[in-house]
Motif scaffolding. Structure first.
Motif, mmCIF file in Angstrom:
data_model
loop_
_atom_site.group_PDB
_atom_site.id
_atom_site.type_symbol
_atom_site.label_atom_id
_atom_site.label_comp_id
_atom_site.label_asym_id
_atom_site.label_seq_id
_atom_site.Cartn_x
_atom_site.Cartn_y
_atom_site.Cartn_z
ATOM 1 N N LEU A 19 0.829 -1.206 0.000
ATOM 2 C CA LEU A 19 0.000 0.000 0.000
ATOM 3 C C LEU A 19 0.865 1.258 0.000
ATOM 4 O O LEU A 19 0.547 2.232 -0.698
ATOM 5 C CB LEU A 19 -0.937 -0.014 1.208
ATOM 6 C CG LEU A 19 -1.877 1.193 1.331
ATOM 7 C CD1 LEU A 19 -2.783 1.296 0.103
ATOM 8 C CD2 LEU A 19 -2.712 1.106 2.603
ATOM 9 N N ARG A 22 1.970 1.863 -3.417
ATOM 10 C CA ARG A 22 0.848 2.340 -4.228
ATOM 11 C C ARG A 22 0.555 3.816 -3.952
ATOM 12 O O ARG A 22 0.403 4.620 -4.881
ATOM 13 C CB ARG A 22 -0.389 1.493 -3.919
ATOM 14 C CG ARG A 22 -1.689 1.988 -4.542
ATOM 15 C CD ARG A 22 -1.671 1.941 -6.045
ATOM 16 N NE ARG A 22 -1.484 0.583 -6.544
ATOM 17 C CZ ARG A 22 -1.441 0.272 -7.839
ATOM 18 N NH1 ARG A 22 -1.549 1.231 -8.743
ATOM 19 N NH2 ARG A 22 -1.257 -0.990 -8.219
ATOM 20 N N LEU A 23 0.500 4.204 -2.677
ATOM 21 C CA LEU A 23 0.185 5.595 -2.328
ATOM 22 C C LEU A 23 1.274 6.553 -2.792
ATOM 23 O O LEU A 23 0.990 7.697 -3.141
ATOM 24 C CB LEU A 23 -0.016 5.734 -0.815
ATOM 25 C CG LEU A 23 -1.159 4.918 -0.189
ATOM 26 C CD1 LEU A 23 -1.257 5.226 1.294
ATOM 27 C CD2 LEU A 23 -2.482 5.200 -0.885
ATOM 28 N N ALA A 118 -8.244 0.615 6.332
ATOM 29 C CA ALA A 118 -8.171 0.143 4.941
ATOM 30 C C ALA A 118 -8.236 -1.377 4.942
ATOM 31 O O ALA A 118 -7.369 -2.041 5.532
ATOM 32 C CB ALA A 118 -6.883 0.628 4.284
ATOM 33 N N ASN A 120 -7.613 -4.404 2.979
ATOM 34 C CA ASN A 120 -6.832 -4.748 1.784
ATOM 35 C C ASN A 120 -7.257 -6.111 1.221
ATOM 36 O O ASN A 120 -7.942 -6.889 1.879
ATOM 37 C CB ASN A 120 -5.342 -4.752 2.141
ATOM 38 C CG ASN A 120 -4.461 -4.787 0.910
ATOM 39 O OD1 ASN A 120 -4.856 -4.352 -0.171
ATOM 40 N ND2 ASN A 120 -3.261 -5.317 1.060
ATOM 41 N N ILE A 146 -10.126 -1.963 -0.357
ATOM 42 C CA ILE A 146 -9.130 -1.569 -1.356
ATOM 43 C C ILE A 146 -8.363 -2.805 -1.839
ATOM 44 O O ILE A 146 -8.417 -3.871 -1.224
ATOM 45 C CB ILE A 146 -8.107 -0.554 -0.789
ATOM 46 C CG1 ILE A 146 -7.255 -1.215 0.299
ATOM 47 C CG2 ILE A 146 -8.782 0.706 -0.278
ATOM 48 C CD1 ILE A 146 -5.999 -0.445 0.648
ATOM 49 N N ALA A 148 -4.414 -2.990 -2.660
ATOM 50 C CA ALA A 148 -3.149 -2.254 -2.766
ATOM 51 C C ALA A 148 -2.368 -2.673 -3.998
ATOM 52 O O ALA A 148 -1.707 -1.860 -4.635
ATOM 53 C CB ALA A 148 -2.307 -2.480 -1.505
ATOM 54 N N GLY A 151 -4.674 -1.230 -6.955
ATOM 55 C CA GLY A 151 -5.041 0.180 -6.833
ATOM 56 C C GLY A 151 -6.518 0.443 -6.652
ATOM 57 O O GLY A 151 -6.919 1.597 -6.481
ATOM 58 N N THR A 154 -8.212 2.937 -3.803
ATOM 59 C CA THR A 154 -7.230 3.799 -3.128
ATOM 60 C C THR A 154 -7.520 5.281 -3.346
ATOM 61 O O THR A 154 -7.124 6.114 -2.534
ATOM 62 C CB THR A 154 -5.801 3.472 -3.595
ATOM 63 O OG1 THR A 154 -5.735 3.537 -5.027
ATOM 64 C CG2 THR A 154 -5.386 2.080 -3.142
ATOM 65 N N LEU A 157 -9.895 6.256 -0.692
ATOM 66 C CA LEU A 157 -9.148 6.233 0.570
ATOM 67 C C LEU A 157 -8.321 7.512 0.725
ATOM 68 O O LEU A 157 -8.321 8.147 1.791
ATOM 69 C CB LEU A 157 -8.232 5.008 0.591
ATOM 70 C CG LEU A 157 -7.364 4.815 1.837
ATOM 71 C CD1 LEU A 157 -8.230 4.422 3.025
ATOM 72 C CD2 LEU A 157 -6.297 3.737 1.584
ATOM 73 N N LEU A 158 -7.638 7.912 -0.345
ATOM 74 C CA LEU A 158 -6.792 9.112 -0.272
ATOM 75 C C LEU A 158 -7.623 10.384 -0.113
ATOM 76 O O LEU A 158 -7.184 11.338 0.542
ATOM 77 C CB LEU A 158 -5.906 9.205 -1.513
ATOM 78 C CG LEU A 158 -4.686 8.281 -1.508
ATOM 79 C CD1 LEU A 158 -4.066 8.199 -2.894
ATOM 80 C CD2 LEU A 158 -3.657 8.765 -0.493
#
Length: 454
Positions: A19, A22-23, A118, A120, A146, A148, A151, A154, A157-158
């Motif tokens: 994750l 990914r972020l 989150a 996953n 999500i 990770a 994607g 996400t 989430l963001l």
């Protein structure tokens, strides 16, 4: 102004490092099926919409076990939470809610940090909603399904993450100086980082391979901002199996490449080993500025002659780093560890320094007056016409001569020594490029042909 921090928290093998990558749109965090790969807290920079933030990855939390590294991992997670604007708890949707997840949720409720959840490994949108619903009972707010690795989810989430972040001001200051701490396993790199920072920034253990990720730490010293990169201990390639250690060493080499200055840590008890020589060669080959730090100096029995004698012995084996300053320290006692920064700053300044052509040629003229270029067996003598600096980081010079083959290694080393004696450049390698008349004529002809072809 420092960027706000998002702390990634969870039990082992739920996909925290995946994750993080990914972020932050990177592959910096080591991802492997083995539990406990991440141990220290590691930082990367992420951004979403118009916000930039730092994401801190932490080791897998286990509260009912005090075996190897687990108490230290919990301490690192505590330190991450202390600076976090929001904690993002990662759980495994395929495994469902476990007792370990409940222990983490109970612990977090006493930390006073805003928390998000989150869920996953929810690759299927429909099944993911059902998986996430199971985690409402943790009491950590809305669970976000999500994936990770792919994607999915996400973005939502963001959107929620950035709502927790405080407003930030644009920082117009200069870029931080990147300082990489390099060395073999167990020479005291992480202890040195902790001594410099004044906190337990990295887990210290006599077990080889404790540090795996490259650990970024930002501090202020000597009126400058420094980003310290503590790296995994680098062993011989044939001793390293494919897995977490392999990836850690790969990131160590990348840290050398992206650094402004390297601190090569040598064990005072072991002296310079073959692997130390290889690392020194890698630093020089990559053109990085360098400070050699001899650690564990407190463990050496010494008198007034010990330090000069040991420095002479160490430099004889690190002869290709004869331009690097050497400092004797003890990370355990803190002896002289803060003296690293003035030396590193001088090395960085010299690494970025540019000299005018007229000054370069004054030094070359002086060098020629003391020792003329060699003559070949056929009676041809080398002629050095002039030189100019063509690059920095590292300082690089082109020397124009009649025929490069007439200048052997001995004379080339002599010219490099004269440039150093006349111009300084302490703490940085320099590169010399020897160009002959035929090369210049060929380049001019190529330029003419390109002009005619337009």
């Amino acid at each position: 102004m420092a960027l706000p921090v998002v702390a990634i928290i969870g039990r082992p093998n739920v996909g925290k490092s995946t994750l993080v990558n990914r972020l932050c749109r990177s592959r910096e965090a080591i991802v492997h099926d083995t539990p406990g790969v991440t141990r220290d807290r590691t930082y990367q920079e992420g951004y979403w919409a118009d916000r930039t933030f730092r994401v801190v990855d932490t080791g897998g939390l286990v509260f009912d076990d005090d075996s190897e590294f687990l108490p230290e991992i919990r301490e690192q997670a505590n330190l991450a939470l202390a600076e976090a604007a929001v904690a993002l708890v990662v759980v495994d949707g395929q495994q469902g809610c476990t007792a370990a997840d409940q222990s983490i949720a109970e612990w977090l409720r006493g930390q006073g940090v805003p928390t998000m959840l989150a869920v996953n490994k929810c690759e299927s949108p429909d099944a993911g909603l059902a998986m996430a619903a199971e985690f409402w009972g943790l009491g950590l707010g809305e669970p976000f399904p999500i994936s990770a690795i792919h994607g999915a989810g996400t973005g939502d989430l963001l959107d929620k993450v950035v709502s927790y972040l405080p407003p930030t001001e644009e920082d117009e200051g200069e870029e931080p100086i990147q300082l990489a701490i390099i060395g073999r396993p167990n020479v005291g790199k992480s202890s040195l980082l902790n001594a410099v920072c004044g906190e337990n920034r990295a887990i210290v253990s006599p077990i080889r391979g404790t540090t795996r990720d490259t650990i970024d730490t930002t501090i202020e010293r000597e009126g400058k901002t420094w980003k310290l990169l503590d790296t995994a201990g680098i062993r011989r390639r044939r001793s390293v199996s494919y897995g977490p250690e392999y990836f850690g060493i790969s990131r160590s080499f990348k840290a050398i490449e992206r650094s402004d200055v390297c601190v090569l840590v040598i064990d005072a008890l072991d002296g310079v080993t073959e692997q130390d020589q290889r690392l020194a060669g890698r630093i020089e080959e990559d053109g990085r500025a360098c400070v050699v730090v001899v650690n564990k100096w407190d463990a050496i029995e010494k008198d007034s002659h010990t330090m000069p004698a040991m420095e002479k012995e160490l430099r004889a084996k690190l002869y290709f780093l004869d331009w690097a300053p050497m400092l004797f320290t003890s990370a355990l006692s803190g002896q002289r560890v803060q003296a690293i920064f003035p030396l590193a700053l001088l090395a960085v300044e010299q690494h970025r320094r540019r000299v005018t052509t007229s000054v370069v040629n004054e030094v070359l003229t002086e060098a020629l007056s003391w020792r003329t270029p060699p003559t070949s067996r056929g009676g041809r003598q080398g002629r050095l016409y002039y030189g100019t600096q063509v690059a920095v980081r590292p300082p690089s010079f082109t020397l124009f001569v009649n025929e490069p083959r007439l200048f052997g290694e001995t004379y080339r080393r002599y010219v490099e020594r004269q440039i150093r004696e006349g111009l300084g450049f302490e703490g940085t390698p320099i590169k010399l490029f020897w160009r002959g008349k035929q090369q210049r004529d060929a380049e001019k002809e190529l330029a003419r042909s390109q002009t005619r072809g337009r």
